[in-house]
Design a protein around this motif. Structure first.
Motif, PDB file in Angstrom:
ATOM      1  N   ASN A  83      -2.364  25.544   7.759  1.00 28.20           N
ATOM      2  CA  ASN A  83      -2.149  26.775   7.006  1.00 28.20           C
ATOM      3  C   ASN A  83      -0.672  27.114   6.833  1.00 28.20           C
ATOM      4  OD1 ASN A  83      -4.780  27.541   6.260  1.00 28.20           O
ATOM      5  ND2 ASN A  83      -5.194  28.304   8.327  1.00 28.20           N
ATOM      6  N   GLN A  84       0.189  26.425   7.579  1.00 26.10           N
ATOM      7  CA  GLN A  84       1.634  26.599   7.406  1.00 26.10           C
ATOM      8  C   GLN A  84       2.252  25.466   6.587  1.00 26.10           C
ATOM      9  OE1 GLN A  84       3.851  28.268  10.975  1.00 26.10           O
ATOM     10  NE2 GLN A  84       1.932  27.679  11.967  1.00 26.10           N
ATOM     11  N   GLY A  85       1.392  24.602   6.020  1.00 26.31           N
ATOM     12  CA  GLY A  85       1.887  23.593   5.104  1.00 26.31           C
ATOM     13  C   GLY A  85       2.063  22.206   5.665  1.00 26.31           C
ATOM     14  N   ALA A  86       1.598  21.920   6.899  1.00 24.70           N
ATOM     15  CA  ALA A  86       1.700  20.573   7.460  1.00 24.70           C
ATOM     16  C   ALA A  86       0.776  19.621   6.712  1.00 24.70           C
ATOM     17  CB  ALA A  86       1.373  20.587   8.945  1.00 24.70           C
ATOM     18  N   HIS A  87       1.033  18.322   6.852  1.00 27.34           N
ATOM     19  CA  HIS A  87       0.375  17.342   5.992  1.00 27.34           C
ATOM     20  C   HIS A  87      -0.438  16.276   6.727  1.00 27.34           C
ATOM     21  CE1 HIS A  87       4.006  18.881   3.963  1.00 27.34           C
ATOM     22  NE2 HIS A  87       3.225  18.925   2.906  1.00 27.34           N
ATOM     23  N   ILE A  88       0.127  15.669   7.754  1.00 25.70           N
ATOM     24  CA  ILE A  88      -0.506  14.539   8.429  1.00 25.70           C
ATOM     25  C   ILE A  88      -0.843  14.957   9.857  1.00 25.70           C
ATOM     26  CG2 ILE A  88      -0.267  12.111   9.111  1.00 25.70           C
ATOM     27  CD1 ILE A  88       1.887  11.858   6.918  1.00 25.70           C
ATOM     28  N   PHE A  89      -2.072  14.673  10.279  1.00 24.15           N
ATOM     29  CA  PHE A  89      -2.534  15.131  11.582  1.00 24.15           C
ATOM     30  C   PHE A  89      -2.948  13.928  12.422  1.00 24.15           C
ATOM     31  CE2 PHE A  89      -2.930  18.411   8.478  1.00 24.15           C
ATOM     32  CZ  PHE A  89      -2.280  19.470   9.107  1.00 24.15           C
ATOM     33  N   ARG A  90      -2.173  13.679  13.469  1.00 29.57           N
ATOM     34  CA  ARG A  90      -2.365  12.524  14.345  1.00 29.57           C
ATOM     35  C   ARG A  90      -3.349  12.909  15.449  1.00 29.57           C
ATOM     36  NH1 ARG A  90      -0.128  10.323  19.023  1.00 29.57           N
ATOM     37  NH2 ARG A  90       0.173   8.053  18.984  1.00 29.57           N
ATOM     38  N   MET A 117       0.842  -1.200   0.000  1.00 25.04           N
ATOM     39  CA  MET A 117       0.000   0.000   0.000  1.00 25.04           C
ATOM     40  C   MET A 117       0.875   1.248   0.000  1.00 25.04           C
ATOM     41  SD  MET A 117      -2.850   1.202   2.789  1.00 25.04           S
ATOM     42  CE  MET A 117      -3.942  -0.154   2.401  1.00 25.04           C
ATOM     43  N   THR A 118       0.613   2.162  -0.915  1.00 22.14           N
ATOM     44  CA  THR A 118       1.378   3.400  -1.010  1.00 22.14           C
ATOM     45  C   THR A 118       0.644   4.525  -0.280  1.00 22.14           C
ATOM     46  OG1 THR A 118       2.281   2.739  -3.147  1.00 22.14           O
ATOM     47  CG2 THR A 118       2.398   5.073  -2.583  1.00 22.14           C
ATOM     48  N   ILE A 119       1.372   5.269   0.539  1.00 27.80           N
ATOM     49  CA  ILE A 119       0.807   6.405   1.265  1.00 27.80           C
ATOM     50  C   ILE A 119       1.303   7.692   0.613  1.00 27.80           C
ATOM     51  CG2 ILE A 119       0.521   7.522   3.507  1.00 27.80           C
ATOM     52  CD1 ILE A 119       1.495   4.905   4.798  1.00 27.80           C
ATOM     53  N   ASP A 120       0.383   8.566   0.200  1.00 24.91           N
ATOM     54  CA  ASP A 120       0.758   9.866  -0.338  1.00 24.91           C
ATOM     55  C   ASP A 120       1.046  10.791   0.842  1.00 24.91           C
ATOM     56  OD1 ASP A 120       1.120  12.283  -1.540  1.00 24.91           O
ATOM     57  OD2 ASP A 120      -0.727  12.238  -2.724  1.00 24.91           O
ATOM     58  N   LEU A 121       2.302  10.896   1.225  1.00 23.44           N
ATOM     59  CA  LEU A 121       2.683  11.594   2.447  1.00 23.44           C
ATOM     60  C   LEU A 121       2.483  13.103   2.359  1.00 23.44           C
ATOM     61  CD1 LEU A 121       5.961   9.599   3.121  1.00 23.44           C
ATOM     62  CD2 LEU A 121       3.770   9.298   4.284  1.00 23.44           C
ATOM     63  N   PHE A 122       2.414  13.637   1.145  1.00 24.59           N
ATOM     64  CA  PHE A 122       2.226  15.076   0.985  1.00 24.59           C
ATOM     65  C   PHE A 122       0.756  15.464   0.865  1.00 24.59           C
ATOM     66  CE2 PHE A 122       6.734  14.966  -0.178  1.00 24.59           C
ATOM     67  CZ  PHE A 122       7.198  16.098   0.480  1.00 24.59           C
ATOM     68  N   GLN A 123      -0.144  14.478   0.880  1.00 25.97           N
ATOM     69  CA  GLN A 123      -1.579  14.750   0.829  1.00 25.97           C
ATOM     70  C   GLN A 123      -2.088  15.019   2.242  1.00 25.97           C
ATOM     71  OE1 GLN A 123      -3.730  15.068  -1.699  1.00 25.97           O
ATOM     72  NE2 GLN A 123      -5.407  15.452  -0.286  1.00 25.97           N
ATOM     73  N   PRO A 124      -2.676  16.193   2.513  1.00 29.70           N
ATOM     74  CA  PRO A 124      -3.219  16.434   3.852  1.00 29.70           C
ATOM     75  C   PRO A 124      -4.206  15.335   4.244  1.00 29.70           C
ATOM     76  CG  PRO A 124      -3.144  18.480   2.617  1.00 29.70           C
ATOM     77  CD  PRO A 124      -2.801  17.382   1.640  1.00 29.70           C
ATOM     78  N   GLN A 125      -4.000  14.752   5.427  1.00 30.34           N
ATOM     79  CA  GLN A 125      -4.805  13.615   5.832  1.00 30.34           C
ATOM     80  C   GLN A 125      -4.789  13.427   7.341  1.00 30.34           C
ATOM     81  OE1 GLN A 125      -2.815   9.847   4.356  1.00 30.34           O
ATOM     82  NE2 GLN A 125      -1.366  11.392   3.622  1.00 30.34           N
ATOM     83  N   VAL A 126      -5.709  12.593   7.795  1.00 31.29           N
ATOM     84  CA  VAL A 126      -5.890  12.349   9.215  1.00 31.29           C
ATOM     85  C   VAL A 126      -5.354  10.980   9.576  1.00 31.29           C
ATOM     86  CG1 VAL A 126      -7.591  12.056  11.061  1.00 31.29           C
ATOM     87  CG2 VAL A 126      -7.880  13.881   9.368  1.00 31.29           C
ATOM     88  N   MET A 127      -4.532  10.940  10.610  1.00 29.28           N
ATOM     89  CA  MET A 127      -4.013   9.704  11.186  1.00 29.28           C
ATOM     90  C   MET A 127      -4.723   9.476  12.516  1.00 29.28           C
ATOM     91  SD  MET A 127      -0.126   8.951  12.592  1.00 29.28           S
ATOM     92  CE  MET A 127       0.658   8.375  11.075  1.00 29.28           C
ATOM     93  N   GLY A 128      -5.475   8.391  12.611  1.00 27.24           N
ATOM     94  CA  GLY A 128      -6.191   8.084  13.840  1.00 27.24           C
ATOM     95  C   GLY A 128      -5.295   7.360  14.831  1.00 27.24           C
ATOM     96  N   ILE A 129      -5.394   7.733  16.092  1.00 29.39           N
ATOM     97  CA  ILE A 129      -4.575   7.142  17.151  1.00 29.39           C
ATOM     98  C   ILE A 129      -5.277   5.913  17.717  1.00 29.39           C
ATOM     99  CG2 ILE A 129      -3.580   7.525  19.437  1.00 29.39           C
ATOM    100  CD1 ILE A 129      -3.526  10.556  18.715  1.00 29.39           C
ATOM    101  N   LEU A 130      -4.559   4.790  17.761  1.00 33.05           N
ATOM    102  CA  LEU A 130      -5.089   3.568  18.360  1.00 33.05           C
ATOM    103  C   LEU A 130      -4.038   3.036  19.330  1.00 33.05           C
ATOM    104  CD1 LEU A 130      -7.419   1.539  18.439  1.00 33.05           C
ATOM    105  CD2 LEU A 130      -6.275   0.263  16.628  1.00 33.05           C
ATOM    106  N   ASN A 131      -4.175   3.411  20.594  1.00 35.58           N
ATOM    107  CA  ASN A 131      -3.235   2.976  21.615  1.00 35.58           C
ATOM    108  C   ASN A 131      -3.732   1.686  22.264  1.00 35.58           C
ATOM    109  OD1 ASN A 131      -1.294   5.112  21.489  1.00 35.58           O
ATOM    110  ND2 ASN A 131      -2.744   6.454  22.519  1.00 35.58           N
TER     111      ASN A 131
END
Length: 270
Positions: A241-248, A1-15
Motif C-alpha cells: 500500500n506504500q508502493g513496494a513492488h517485489i515481495f521475497r 528473459m525480461t523482468i517487469d520490476l515495477f509490476q507487483p509480484q512474488v519472489m519465492g525463496i529457495l535457499n
C-alpha cells in the motif's frame, strides 16, 4: 528473459544451504530444490531467489567454491526445466558471473555491490540488480545497531549506492532497492522502516521487501519461525500500500493470493 520490476509480484525463496534461519537444509539437494521450484511456480511466484550462503544473524562465511557448487547446478537445472526468472542471492563477484552464465536473470546482493569486484561483475552481467541495506555484517549486524533516523539513513545509503551503480554503467531502470529488514536493525528500527516504506518508493526505483518469517515478528508477537505467516502477510500488504513492488517470501501461495486480492480490488477503483 525480461523482468517487469515495477509490476507487483512474488519472489519465492529457495535457499540451497544447510543453515538458513527458516528453511536451512530443506532444499539443498537437487531433487528437493526442483520439487520446491515446481511448487512455487504453481503457487504463483514469478521470480525465484536462489542463495547458497546464509545471511542469518551470526552466520559463518562460505567459501566461493562451495557456494558455486551449491547454486550453479540448481540454476542450470531450473533454467532447463522452468520458464521463470531466477535471481542469485550472493555478495561474491564470481558467483554473480557464473550464476548469470548459468541462466540467472537478476543479482540480489545484501552488500549492495560493495564487495571486491562485485560492481564490475554486475555491470558486465547486464541484468537487474537489487541493492540491500545492511549495517555491519551477518556475524555482527545485530550487535547494537544504531541510526540517526533509520528510514532516512537507509534511503540515503541506497540512493548513494544506486548513484554509484549508475555511474558505473548500470541503467537506473535495472536497479531495485531493498531496505533490509532485520539486517542490523532492532525491532523498533524495523517497525519504523515498515511505516516509512514510501521513503524508498518515492525515489523512483522498484522496491523489494523481504519480511517473510522475520525475527521481528517473533519479538513483537512471541511467535516461532513457523508461526509468522499472518504477520508476514500483514507486513507485505502494509508495504504494498506504500508502493513496494517485489515481495521475497517463503510462503508463495499465500502471498500470491494476497496480491491477487489487492490487485482485484484496485481494479474496481480504476
Amino acid at each position: 528473459m525480461t523482468i517487469d520490476l515495477f509490476q507487483p509480484q512474488v519472489m519465492g525463496i529457495l535457499n540451497v544451504t544447510p543453515d538458513s534461519f527458516s528453511d536451512g537444509g530443506s532444499f539443498n539437494s537437487l531433487d528437493a530444490a526442483l520439487s520446491q521450484t515446481e511448487q512455487m511456480v504453481a503457487d504463483g511466484a514469478s521470480i525465484l531467489d536462489i542463495g547458497g550462503e546464509s545471511t542469518r544473524p551470526g552466520a559463518d562465511a562460505v567459501a566461493e567454491a562451495e557456494e558455486l557448487d551449491r547454486v550453479i547446478p540448481v540454476i542450470e537445472a531450473i533454467r532447463s526445466r522452468f520458464d521463470i526468472a531466477i535471481s542469485i542471492d550472493t555478495i561474491k563477484a564470481r558467483v554473480m558471473t557464473e550464476a548469470v552464465n548459468a541462466g540467472a536473470n537478476m543479482i540480489n546482493d545484501v552488500r549492495a555491490l560493495q564487495e571486491p569486484g562485485a560492481l564490475q561483475a554486475a555491470v558486465a552481467a547486464r541484468v537487474p540488480v537489487c541493492l540491500m541495506h545492511m549495517q555491519g555484517s551477518p556475524r555482527t549486524m545485530q550487535q547494537q545497531p544504531q541510526y540517526h533516523q533509520v528510514e532516512t539513513d537507509v534511503a540515503e545509503f541506497l540512493q548513494q549506492r544506486a548513484d554509484v551503480c549508475i555511474a558505473a554503467g548500470i541503467p537506473k531502470q535495472s536497479i531495485v532497492l531493498d531496505p533490509g529488514f532485520g539486517f542490523g536493525k532492532t525491532l523498533t528500527h524495523n517497525l519504523r522502516l515498515l511505516a516509512h516504506v514510501d521513503d524508498l518508493t518515492t525515489l523512483g526505483y522498484p522496491v523489494l521487501i523481504g519480511l517473510s518469517r522475520k525475527s521481528m515478528f517473533g519479538k513483537l508477537l512471541n511467535r516461532d519461525v513457523n508461526e509468522r505467516l499472518a504477520a508476514s502477510l500483514a507486513g507485505m500488504m502494509i508495504s504494498l500500500n506504500q508502493g513496494a513492488h517485489i515481495f521475497r517470501v517463503h510462503d508463495v501461495k499465500e502471498a500470491a493470493d494476497s496480491l491477487r486480492l489487492w490487485q482485484a480490488v484496485k481494479e474496481q477503483k480504476a
